[in-house]
Design an enzyme around this catalytic site. Structure first.
Site, PDB file in Angstrom:
ATOM      1  N   LYS A 101      91.911 -15.687  68.418  1.00  0.00           N
ATOM      2  CA  LYS A 101      92.723 -15.758  69.640  1.00  0.00           C
ATOM      3  C   LYS A 101      93.640 -16.969  69.595  1.00  0.00           C
ATOM      4  CE  LYS A 101      92.302 -16.139  74.663  1.00  0.00           C
ATOM      5  NZ  LYS A 101      91.371 -16.156  75.786  1.00  0.00           N
ATOM      6  N   ASP A 103      87.261 -15.014  85.870  1.00  0.00           N
ATOM      7  CA  ASP A 103      88.046 -13.788  85.664  1.00  0.00           C
ATOM      8  C   ASP A 103      87.120 -12.642  85.276  1.00  0.00           C
ATOM      9  OD1 ASP A 103      90.922 -12.774  83.644  1.00  0.00           O
ATOM     10  OD2 ASP A 103      90.326 -12.269  85.684  1.00  0.00           O
ATOM     11  N   GLY A 162      96.524 -12.967  79.623  1.00  0.00           N
ATOM     12  CA  GLY A 162      97.233 -14.057  80.275  1.00  0.00           C
ATOM     13  C   GLY A 162      97.039 -15.388  79.586  1.00  0.00           C
ATOM     14  N   GLY A 198      94.700  -7.175  71.185  1.00  0.00           N
ATOM     15  CA  GLY A 198      94.725  -7.413  72.629  1.00  0.00           C
ATOM     16  C   GLY A 198      95.679  -8.523  72.995  1.00  0.00           C
TER      17      GLY A 198
END
Length: 758
Positions: free
Chosen positions: A451, A549, A433, A430
């Site tokens: 990540k 978000d 932003g 993935g």
């Protein structure tokens, strides 16, 4: 007239030396090689010369798709593609540079359009020319958005958005960094595009220092953004851009079934394929010339150019190369200065060579050891620097002070590089932003999501560590668990549990075949679990957390289809003595709270609005924003609320839900969505209230006494039958049309205007 023609031919006559792949022959014999300052190499040719009162036609191009026109009627000669109006500034062995066209829209102080121009360019399909990916689609403006689309019927469409609160503060460092200037790439092989411009607020708040918005396709390297100066002086910006920026075209030779020759590459040249049906020709090494002209490339006499091909002995030219031998009595490499040495007896040479080899090996080993030691020491110091820069010492102190050393695992760089196969592209699962996510395998066989975040500013390191600390304390079955972090890299790296069954967005919008598992009962369960997790973050965490978000793409599903809230890259901690936080506006269009967008005041009600959009997606199966739909339906939030007010709810609900859920249940969830989407945050429910209501409705749905299908009231069954038999759904549930998918990623003015609080 005859005298003028003779002067023109003299001025444009073939040059004795060319600049096309080192060629000496540029064009076909008797053809013009230049138009003004532009050299025209074969396979291109100037087939048409336009002069005052007279035109000349020649056969100078490989075929009509390479023909050019030289116009001598203006002040300076101008070269054009074919007989069109695309002006050519340069032709190289693979590229052509042409003029740039600029779309613009300007406004007066009353918000009216004072000047407007669209932009499009169409290269006829027969020409072997396509727009190079060296070009970027660029938008300049502080209240603008722009679309670039391919030819009618194609799948290509992209867009850019320009937003800046104060145009006078836009940086003027020459780069297009996003503030007032937006750039995006184009696909390979594009031959046609058109550009349209729009404004969010008709430049109402920025017209004094930014009156116009501009959009164009041009070479990225030739454009330097001037910041506030370009925003305030529209005329100067337009003239500067037209003068300095060019568009780059890629050209190629295309296979022609009407030509018997398999290739147009002539002698001593090579064919290099650049596309499915296109190629270039180039001279072999050691040869020069125009590979498209007979007799082809000629051998370079290297012995005639000692500066390029050095020889300190006897030079001998060979086809494609040359040899250089030492003079009599000398031996060695004649191509190297001082490479030839006087011959000596064999024994001393052998002994000296052996000693030299072993000595060099010893020196090399010593230097290598020192180099590796220094490099290792530098690497250790660099990791220590990054650890301190990313707040590692602060994290250690916090762990020690609380006695919770096992709360967060501090992974090393080597551990995570090994887990991700050195961050292989194949391990990427993935991109977002706030970073890139890799799938990793730890030594204890745990599968994790790793990540790599964006660079964290040094002044924000304490806040970043606080967020890691708080998230590590979040223990909720519906929140992706943070396992640890690594602070030894330039960017912070977070390690989460791996969730394997994709996103809720994927299961709603992408999966073909009707989504068999996503029944009404499962939708209620997913919604209730997600609401429970958000309510926990708002009111039960050690320090309240606003996700900021919330969207279906950030709601993951594990192998058992259990809901997991993810991606806290935009989240913010709320001090216990505050109920709101002032931040830069961040979020996803379609889910973004309009009150937060206009005030920059972030509250927990902003998450409630976003969650309301997720609920609307669940019961309608529609995208939050889609420019391909009608004006009334573009924005799902406003369309949903309007449908509720006009008692048209069951016309926008997915048909299968009318069979699986009772009308009372659907009406209850719809009323909850309507309250969540209220434009005023104070009038929305809290996440805790939303979670309780969904959980109560879910328990009722799964109760053994609730036999909604077998014992549904007669009026309910008749309404379901009526909906199924009528044509209420003009757009199929899945899949969406290609235009609808493309438009979802775009920006529409309606998305902002219809969500503005009144």
């Amino acid at each position: 007239m005859l005298l003028l023609f003779i002067l023109v031919l003299t001025w444009m006559s073939p040059l004795p030396e060319g600049n096309f792949v080192g060629a000496t022959a540029i064009a076909k014999p008797g053809c013009l090689t230049k138009c003004g300052e532009v050299t025209v190499p074969y396979p291109f040719g100037i087939n048409y010369v336009v002069m005052p009162g007279r035109n000349i036609t020649q056969n100078c191009a490989l075929e009509d798709t390479f023909e050019l026109t030289c116009n001598l009627t203006s002040k300076a000669p101008e070269l054009f593609i074919g007989r069109g109006n695309l002006k050519v500034y340069n032709i190289s062995d693979t590229e052509m540079r042409i003029s740039v066209s600029i779309a613009f829209r300007c406004y007066d102080s009353y918000g009216n359009i004072s000047e407007n121009r669209t932009s499009w360019t169409d290269i006829p399909e027969r020409f072997p020319l396509t727009f190079s990916q060296k070009n970027k689609f660029t938008l300049i403006g502080c209240d603008d958005y722009a679309w670039i689309r391919g030819p009618p019927g194609s799948d290509y469409a992209s867009g850019c958005m320009g937003i800046c609160n104060n145009p006078s503060r836009v940086p003027d460092n020459g780069t297009c960094s996003g503030s007032g200037c937006c750039q995006t790439s184009i696909p390979q092989g594009l031959q046609y595009f058109n550009i349209t411009l729009g404004s969010f607020n008709n430049h109402g708040s920025v017209v004094s220092s930014n009156r116009c918005g501009f959009a164009f396709l041009g070479e990225e390297e030739s454009f330097k953004f001037g910041g506030a100066r370009d925003m305030s002086n529209a005329t100067e910006f337009y003239i500067k851009t037209r003068s300095n920026v060019r568009r780059v075209l890629d050209w190629e030779i295309r296979d022609n079934p009407n030509i018997l020759e398999p290739t147009v590459c002539k002698g001593n040249s090579l064919r290099k394929n650049v596309s499915i049906s296109g190629y270039h020709c180039s001279c072999k090494e050691g040869y020069q010339g125009n590979p498209y002209l007979e007799p082809g490339c000629e051998d370079i006499d290297e012995c005639m150019d000692n500066s390029t091909y050095p020889c300190y002995g006897n030079c001998n030219n060979t086809p494609g190369d040359y040899t250089c031998t030492c003079l009599v009595g000398y031996e060695g490499d004649g191509k190297t200065k001082n490479g030839c040495q006087r011959k000596a007896s064999k024994f001393p040479v052998i002994a000296l060579s052996l000693a030299l080899v072993f000595g060099l090996l010893a020196i090399f080993s010593g230097i290598s050891g020192i180099f590796l030691g220094v490099r290792k020491r530098k690497l250790i110091k660099l990791r220590e620097k990054f650890f301190e820069q990313n707040g590692g010492e602060f994290m250690k102190q916090k762990l020690k002070a609380t006695g919770a050393n096992d709360a967060v695992t501090m992974f090393s760089t080597d551990q995570l590089r090994k887990a991700t196969d050195n961050y292989s592209e194949e391990r990427i699962v993935g991109r977002g932003g706030y970073g890139v996510v890799y799938k990793g395998f730890l030594p204890d066989n745990r599968v994790v999501a790793i990540k790599k975040s964006k660079i964290v500013d040094g002044s924000q390191s304490e806040q970043f560590i606080n967020e890691i600390w708080i998230l590590s304390q979040v223990i909720h079955r519906n929140v992706v668990k943070l396992l640890g972090c690594c602070l030894e890299e330039e960017v912070p790296i977070l390690v989460y549990e791996f969730i394997s069954n994709n996103t809720l967005f994927y299961h709603i919008h992408h999966k073909p075949g009707g989504m068999s598992w996503l029944s009404w009962e499962n939708r209620l369960r997913v919604a209730a679990e997600a609401a429970s997790a958000l309510a926990y973050l708002h009111s039960q965490a050690t320090m309240p957390i606003i996700h900021r978000d919330v969207k279906s793409a950030n709601i993951l599903l594990d192998e058992n289809f259990t809901t997991k809230i993810s991606d806290f890259g935009a989240s913010r901690l709320v001090p216990l003595d505050h109920d709101q936080v002032t931040t830069l506006v961040q979020g996803t269009l379609g889910y973004l709270d309009p009150e937060y967008f206009h005030t920059s005041q972030l509250t927990d009600k902003s998450d409630v609005y976003s969650f309301g959009m997720v609920l609307a997606e669940l019961i309608t199966g529609r995208l939050p924003i889609c420019a391909a739909r009608t004006n009334e339906e573009k924005n799902l939030a406003t369309y949903f609320v309007k449908s509720m007010k006009e008692n048209r709810l069951f016309q926008i609900v997915e048909p299968r839900l009318l069979q699986e859920g009772t009308l009372e249940q659907l009406q209850t969830v719809a009323e909850l969505v309507k309250r969540c989407l209220n434009l005023l945050g104070d009038e929305r429910p809290t996440m805790k209230e939303v979670a309780m209501e969904l959980e109560g409705l879910r328990k009722f749905t799964t109760h053994p006494w609730n036999q909604q299908h077998e014992q549904a009231p007669e009026e309910s069954r008749s309404l379901i039958l009526e909906v199924e038999q009528s044509d209420l759904y003009g757009v199929p549930l899945i899949p969406y049309s290609s235009n609808e998918w493309e438009s979802y990623s775009g920006i529409t003015e309606m998305a902002f205007q219809e969500n503005k609080p009144r």
